[in-house]
Enzyme design. Sequence first.
Site, short mmCIF file in Angstrom:
data_model
loop_
_atom_site.label_atom_id
_atom_site.label_comp_id
_atom_site.label_asym_id
_atom_site.label_seq_id
_atom_site.Cartn_x
_atom_site.Cartn_y
_atom_site.Cartn_z
N GLU A 1 0.88 -1.17 0.00
CA GLU A 1 0.00 0.00 0.00
C GLU A 1 0.91 1.21 0.00
O GLU A 1 1.53 1.55 1.01
CB GLU A 1 -0.92 -0.02 1.23
CG GLU A 1 -2.07 0.96 1.13
CD GLU A 1 -1.77 2.29 1.80
OE1 GLU A 1 -1.45 3.25 1.05
OE2 GLU A 1 -1.84 2.37 3.02
N CYS B 1 -2.22 9.05 3.23
CA CYS B 1 -1.97 8.65 1.84
C CYS B 1 -3.18 8.88 0.95
O CYS B 1 -3.05 8.96 -0.26
CB CYS B 1 -1.51 7.21 1.78
SG CYS B 1 -2.60 6.05 2.62
#
Length: 476
Positions: free
Chosen positions: A246, A280
């Site tokens: 990720e 993020c």
Amino acid sequence: MYPDLHLFIDGKWRKAKRDVPVVNPATEEELGRLPCADIDDLEDALSAARKGFKIWRETSPRKRADIILKAASLMRERQEEIAQTITAEHGKPLAQARLEVIRGAEFFEWDAGEAMRTYGRVIPAAHGSKLSVHHHPIGVVAAFSPWNFPMSQPARKIAGALASGCSIILKAAEETPGGAVHIVRAFEDAGLPAGVLNLVFGVPSEISEFLIPQPDIKLVALTGSTIVGRHLTSIAAQYDTRVLMELGGHAPVIVCEDADVKKAAISGAIRKMRNAGQVCTSPTRYFIHESIFEEFKAHFVERAAATIVGNGINQGVEMGPTANERRIPVLTKLVEDAVAKGAELLTGGGRHGDIGYFFQPTVLTNVPHSAQIMQEEPFGPIAVLNPVANLDEAIAQANAVPYGLAGYAFTNRADYIDQMIDEVEVGNFSINTLEASLPETPFGGVKSSGYGREGGTEGLESYLTVKNVWHTRKIV
């Protein structure tokens, strides 16, 4: 209330030969000493995880779920203590830290349920044959979690591994180790067998370069930057080791002409400053239809500039500091580069105060595509507002980066929604909300934002192997 920091290996807490300070980013005061694992510690962790895997893989899914749920319940009971730790080491407002504890517990609770649903299947076959598909835990996991969410990011990795029947060695972030320590304490108190969950800290390159080549490591799971993800993936590829990555994002927000302008602007400004922009999935690149641009800009800038910045422990604070001093010059450089290339700075743009790693809530408008911030995720409290002529232009701008983690849109037009679902290149797309994921939904990116998914029914796939069984009654 900051915890005493130790490594956790084979069910026991231990110190290390070397330690480094953990600093409160709001006050720059030392909170504690972080033990840094050496090779002997890592070898012990690997041996413990190997032993733990043999025990845990034979533990029934129901028993695994019971232990995970008990640990999650303990985390909920200890919410205030854990939140105080998170705010001290990371700086985020205490209210946000409390929510992070609950979100971390929810990851465990969801995956505990999924532990009992790793179904195989029977496939119809020719007479005399039986075909079936079985899932098995992949083995020992080496996991690496970042500093921006000290509790919920480690939770994702640990939950997936333990629910699947894997053991895990977690390398948590040096800046924010306390959240992971609290997770491990909860599992220790919940009765998790020794060796199943191991926690280490230290120099990231030393730990990754030792663990990843080990034959017992079957999966490398990382939440981090694209640069680091590519490096770890390249190491893992040499040993045919699976990866779950990720990685970075640079989330676009498309605001169509039919949107509720004021609500979209205010919610956008609030969410952009959440966690000081260190998310993020943080909404950063706003592409607003030109007919509503000026109104949107006015509301957004007014709300961003009004953000209450300060020590997260203080009541009413909306945005704390960046997590470390390294972020300040990076963010300053991005603003200076954008302005030098023609962007307009409407608020913020520099350091906030003299003590702590604070950066001002910042809004740039009319930023050219050549500006560095249009290509590089700022990971800080900076928003870019640009007008667009139509939806096609907005989608083109949204897709004009190598990242595809999250994207957002504000509209109620069905045709716009259908087009964006088909054409915006992200792994997570949200309409009329700036929430990117929930424990029950798969989370991950496309393009340079990673591989694999965490959460949802898909969240355990990386931690499992698939075995096809073909059984015949007679030798053929």
